[in-house]
Design an enzyme around this catalytic site. Sequence first.
Site, PDB file in Angstrom:
ATOM      1  N   LYS A   1      -8.792  -1.790   5.179  1.00  0.00           N
ATOM      2  CA  LYS A   1      -9.073  -2.103   3.769  1.00  0.00           C
ATOM      3  C   LYS A   1      -8.111  -3.164   3.230  1.00  0.00           C
ATOM      4  CE  LYS A   1      -9.344   2.345   3.304  1.00  0.00           C
ATOM      5  NZ  LYS A   1      -9.575   3.761   3.044  1.00  0.00           N
TER       6      LYS A   1
ATOM      7  N   HIS B   1       0.837  -1.192   0.000  1.00  0.00           N
ATOM      8  CA  HIS B   1       0.000   0.000   0.000  1.00  0.00           C
ATOM      9  C   HIS B   1       0.873   1.243   0.000  1.00  0.00           C
ATOM     10  CE1 HIS B   1      -3.439   2.593   0.756  1.00  0.00           C
ATOM     11  NE2 HIS B   1      -2.669   3.258   1.594  1.00  0.00           N
TER      12      HIS B   1
ATOM     13  N   ARG C   1     -15.585  11.921   8.727  1.00  0.00           N
ATOM     14  CA  ARG C   1     -14.348  12.602   9.160  1.00  0.00           C
ATOM     15  C   ARG C   1     -14.045  13.793   8.268  1.00  0.00           C
ATOM     16  NH1 ARG C   1     -10.319   8.029   8.543  1.00  0.00           N
ATOM     17  NH2 ARG C   1      -8.804   9.666   8.950  1.00  0.00           N
TER      18      ARG C   1
ATOM     19  N   SER D   1      -7.999   3.023   9.249  1.00  0.00           N
ATOM     20  CA  SER D   1      -8.708   3.122   7.969  1.00  0.00           C
ATOM     21  C   SER D   1      -7.939   2.381   6.870  1.00  0.00           C
ATOM     22  CB  SER D   1      -8.873   4.604   7.618  1.00  0.00           C
ATOM     23  OG  SER D   1      -9.234   4.796   6.277  1.00  0.00           O
TER      24      SER D   1
ATOM     25  N   ASP E   1     -15.542   1.859   7.312  1.00  0.00           N
ATOM     26  CA  ASP E   1     -14.507   2.853   6.993  1.00  0.00           C
ATOM     27  C   ASP E   1     -15.033   3.865   5.987  1.00  0.00           C
ATOM     28  OD1 ASP E   1     -11.750   3.992   6.751  1.00  0.00           O
ATOM     29  OD2 ASP E   1     -12.052   3.289   4.705  1.00  0.00           O
TER      30      ASP E   1
HETATM   31  N1  URA Z   1      -6.370   7.215   3.370  1.00  0.00           N
HETATM   32  C1  URA Z   1      -7.264   6.357   3.909  1.00  0.00           C
HETATM   33  O1  URA Z   1      -7.577   5.331   3.297  1.00  0.00           O
HETATM   34  N2  URA Z   1      -7.792   6.639   5.090  1.00  0.00           N
HETATM   35  C2  URA Z   1      -7.486   7.745   5.779  1.00  0.00           C
HETATM   36  O2  URA Z   1      -8.010   7.935   6.854  1.00  0.00           O
HETATM   37  C3  URA Z   1      -6.565   8.638   5.224  1.00  0.00           C
HETATM   38  C4  URA Z   1      -6.017   8.341   4.007  1.00  0.00           C
END
Ligand code: URA
Length: 433
Positions: free
Chosen positions: A187, A82, A168, A183, A161
């Site tokens: 994923k 990632h 957020r 977050s 999320d």
């Molecule tokens: N990228 C994400 O996937 N989540 C966040 O909270 C910030 C950046």
Amino acid sequence: MRMVDIIAKKRDGHALTTQEIEFFVQGYTKGTIPDYQASAFLMAIYFQNMNEQERADLTMAMVNSGETIDLSAIAGIKVDKHSTGGVGDTTTLVLAPLVAALDIPVAKMSGRGLGHTGGTLDKFETIPGFKIEMSTKDFINQVNQHKVAVIGQSGDLAPADKKLYALRDVTATVNSIPLIASSIMSKKIAAGADAIVLDVKTGAGAFMKTDAQAEELAHAMVKIGNNVGRRTMAIISDMSQPLGFAIGNALEVKEAIETLKGQGPADLHELVLTLGSQMVVLAGKTDSLAEARHQLEAVMKNGQAIAKFKQLISDQGGDSAVIDHPERLPEAQYKIELPAKTSGFISSMIADEIGIAAMQLGAGRATKDDKVDFAVGIVLHKKVGDAIKVGQSLLTIHSNRADIEAIKQKIYNSITIADTAKPQQLIHTVITH
Ligand code: URA
Ligand code: CA
């Protein structure tokens, strides 16, 4: 359990239990906890932080809020990578076939998203015919057969999320380490990763603008991963200037092809070897990063890495002739050179400004309904630390419009030429715990 008590407990700086965190995540996903309570709770986390256990619990509660991809039918350790995102970041296109060339399974789920260029999926789709839609079954079969497949992100992964991120965004609580870290990790885990390599970018073109912030986020994610049974490593890499030379979808595919042949830009080449070595180690192929790097360099040199990319393209319906004939990729109508106005050394190329210029050419999306122009973008000829002479081309703009004076000016403003300058260091830190 009552949400108001959980909010008060966090507001007063106490640690929450696993059950309390699950109660919140499940209730918010189902809609039984309203936005106003979730907003207050997020702000309490923003100010009071979360300890290691709470961060791990929040991550797993978000993973379990929706569908998870079961990759157990693929033999071996599935390592995912990632990146926190940057300008001209072509690494996934290179890493997926490169690591697979060592017979390590790469089951890659990618997204589109907003940004300076398209996401990884858009970049693959610049290859004529390349399809990123397939069933999970076909995805798994392709990885078992040829070690690598790329698929679009399922909308049902970590729905908590998705909902929380949107909240957020409008409650000034995006910028919180426990919330960002959980977050991102939720994923990756929902997408089936057994182990995770993180490329946390730092600098003008990155989400984290300083090394200290980037390191804090990297440590937080590495701890979450290791606490929930997914071996995780991270590097902090430079994003003060764009990565590689190419910024733009088809241009980056060409750059990926060159890099897989061992002829890519020095920084991109180094970054894929650094991240790739970590992936090879996490996959259990060797426990030596040096040996892993050696094996990756070997498949770049002997042609197996580029052959694997060719295979991936034809497996997914694409025109694999682009490997030997990159002119088959979409090409822009105008190629406009940008000459240096003075002689000296490049002392800065502000990544996000150049990224926005690429987006204005049409390479990326400002809103989710924008269409991406695959052909356009920017190809740098110089990087920070390089010498340049007045009149010599700094970069080539690939455009489908002739009238781009404002964009040219924007790019000029983002590049500084000085009497002396040092090359920018690419890898800042490696974080393994
Ligand atoms: N990228 C994400 O996937 N989540 C966040 O909270 C910030 C950046
Ligand atoms: Ca690039």
